[in-house]
Design a protein around this motif. Structure first.
Motif, PDB file in Angstrom:
ATOM      1  N   LEU A   1      -7.580  -1.172   0.425  1.00 14.14           N
ATOM      2  CA  LEU A   1      -8.281  -0.451   0.372  1.00 14.14           C
ATOM      3  C   LEU A   1      -8.052   1.026  -1.542  1.00 14.14           C
ATOM      4  N   CYS A   2      -6.041   0.539  -0.509  1.00 21.00           N
ATOM      5  CA  CYS A   2      -5.790   1.649  -0.849  1.00 21.00           C
ATOM      6  C   CYS A   2      -5.981   2.469  -2.634  1.00 21.00           C
ATOM      7  N   GLU A   3      -5.558   3.567  -3.154  1.00 17.34           N
ATOM      8  CA  GLU A   3      -5.362   4.491  -4.458  1.00 17.34           C
ATOM      9  C   GLU A   3      -4.402   4.267  -4.850  1.00 17.34           C
ATOM     10  N   ASN A   4      -3.625   3.639  -4.552  1.00 22.87           N
ATOM     11  CA  ASN A   4      -2.052   4.053  -5.817  1.00 22.87           C
ATOM     12  C   ASN A   4      -1.711   2.199  -5.192  1.00 22.87           C
TER      13      ASN A   4
ATOM     14  N   PRO B   1       0.812  -1.590   0.297  1.00 30.12           N
ATOM     15  CA  PRO B   1       0.327   0.192  -0.209  1.00 30.12           C
ATOM     16  C   PRO B   1       0.518   0.910  -0.285  1.00 30.12           C
ATOM     17  N   CYS B   2      -0.026   2.087  -0.287  1.00 28.70           N
ATOM     18  CA  CYS B   2       1.432   3.802  -0.767  1.00 28.70           C
ATOM     19  C   CYS B   2       1.189   4.534   0.950  1.00 28.70           C
ATOM     20  N   HIS B   3       0.023   3.934   1.923  1.00 23.83           N
ATOM     21  CA  HIS B   3       0.697   4.494   2.826  1.00 23.83           C
ATOM     22  C   HIS B   3      -0.005   6.013   3.023  1.00 23.83           C
ATOM     23  N   THR B   4      -0.598   6.687   2.240  1.00 23.83           N
ATOM     24  CA  THR B   4      -0.723   7.910   2.425  1.00 23.83           C
ATOM     25  C   THR B   4      -1.776   8.361   1.778  1.00 23.83           C
ATOM     26  N   CYS B   5      -2.694   7.583   1.031  1.00 25.72           N
ATOM     27  CA  CYS B   5      -3.905   7.129   0.688  1.00 25.72           C
ATOM     28  C   CYS B   5      -5.095   7.196   1.694  1.00 25.72           C
ATOM     29  N   SER B   6      -5.987   7.694   1.551  1.00 25.18           N
ATOM     30  CA  SER B   6      -7.518   8.153   2.898  1.00 25.18           C
ATOM     31  C   SER B   6      -7.415   6.705   3.698  1.00 25.18           C
ATOM     32  N   TYR B   7      -7.638   5.856   2.313  1.00 22.35           N
ATOM     33  CA  TYR B   7      -8.013   3.973   2.320  1.00 22.35           C
ATOM     34  C   TYR B   7      -6.753   4.177   3.397  1.00 22.35           C
ATOM     35  N   CYS B   8      -5.632   4.097   3.146  1.00 20.96           N
ATOM     36  CA  CYS B   8      -4.475   3.377   4.473  1.00 20.96           C
ATOM     37  C   CYS B   8      -4.451   4.124   4.989  1.00 20.96           C
ATOM     38  N   HIS B   9      -4.681   5.211   5.925  1.00 19.37           N
ATOM     39  CA  HIS B   9      -5.246   6.062   6.803  1.00 19.37           C
ATOM     40  C   HIS B   9      -6.019   5.694   7.861  1.00 19.37           C
TER      41      HIS B   9
HETATM   42 ZN   LIG Z   1      -2.978   4.526   0.403  1.00 16.97          ZN
END
Ligand SMILES: [Zn+2]
Length: 250
Positions: free
Chosen positions: A20-23, A6-14
């Motif tokens: 469900l990460c966007e990136n 996961p990207c750890h920075t998108c709303s889903y990661c947060h």
């Molecule tokens: Zn993410």
């Protein structure tokens, strides 16, 4: 290792939903994978293999973790009944987990007699689709991804029960279901995607001998015979085809 990064920075990661990460990135998809003697992965994706668990068993952790997320979402209570549609690798793993979760009965519906023959090794009952007409279970896991079987899953669940669509449908596929049936019979229909926070439990189940992994790995090849391994996988001849970059480590 968990290949879904996961990207750890998108709303889903947060919001604790990294699957469900966007990136997202995928090791073996957008990054180099493990079909080599050595591979570099982010430490956050690595899990320690329990002492004594062979590498070919540990290699099943990710698919088992995906099946585990699906079974978690099914919400099976001990003693309840379960129907799994499809006896491919994911259907088999889901069936084995439903048995481990305490289902009183796990029926696996599969038209191919050779695939059906694998089912009893995992503590479940094989059945030809025509043999279970009218049978209904508390939870139904569709592990095929065809519109016919996704529709059948909704018809085969008991009132108040849960259907999980595990199989991957074509992006443009549409399923006809009756909203009145969902209303009157209070059905839950769920999707499931990859393996959020299920890797450690999957490893623990493998290490504890609760999953008959030796019956899942049906073929083994050294890295040099990768093309033969790929052809075997594509032919559908087995369940899981194992490539051993470091040689036979059983
Ligand atoms: Zn993410």
């Amino acid at each position: 290792m968990d290949p879904n990064v996961p990207c750890h920075t998108c709303s889903y990661c947060h919001n604790a939903r990294p699957h469900l990460c966007e990136n997202p990135q995928g090791i073996g998809i957008t990054r180099n994978g493990g079909l080599s003697e050595l591979a570099i992965v982010p430490a956050s994706q690595a899990y320690k293999v329990p002492e004594g668990l062979p590498a070919e068993a540990a290699a099943l952790t990710e698919p088992l973790a995906c099946a585990l997320h699906a079974v978690d979402l099914a919400g099976l209570r001990p003693g309840a009944t379960a129907l799994v549609i499809g006896a491919g690798p994911i259907g088999i793993l889901c069936a084995a987990l439903l048995v481990a979760a305490g289902a009183s009965r796990v029926v696996v519906s599969e038209p191919d007699p050779q695939r059906r023959a694998r089912v009893p090794a995992f503590g479940a009952e094989p059945a030809a689709p025509e043999a279970i007409a009218g049978f209904q279970a508390d939870v139904v896991l569709e592990c095929v991804g065809r519109v016919e079987t996704m529709k059948f899953a909704v018809e085969a669940v008991r009132s108040g029960g849960t259907v999980v669509w595990v199989g991957v449908a074509a992006a443009e596929a549409e399923v006809e279901i009756k909203p009145y049936d969902v209303f009157r019979r209070e059905l839950t229909i769920r999707g499931t995607y990859v393996n959020p926070f299920t890797m450690e439990r999957a490893l623990a189940l493998l290490a504890a001998g609760r999953i008959n992994w030796e019956a899942i790995v049906t073929h083994r090849f050294p890295l040099d015979d990768f093309e033969q391994a790929w052809d075997t996988h594509r032919s559908g001849a087995g369940l899981k085809v194992c490539v051993q970059p470091a040689g036979d480590d059983r």
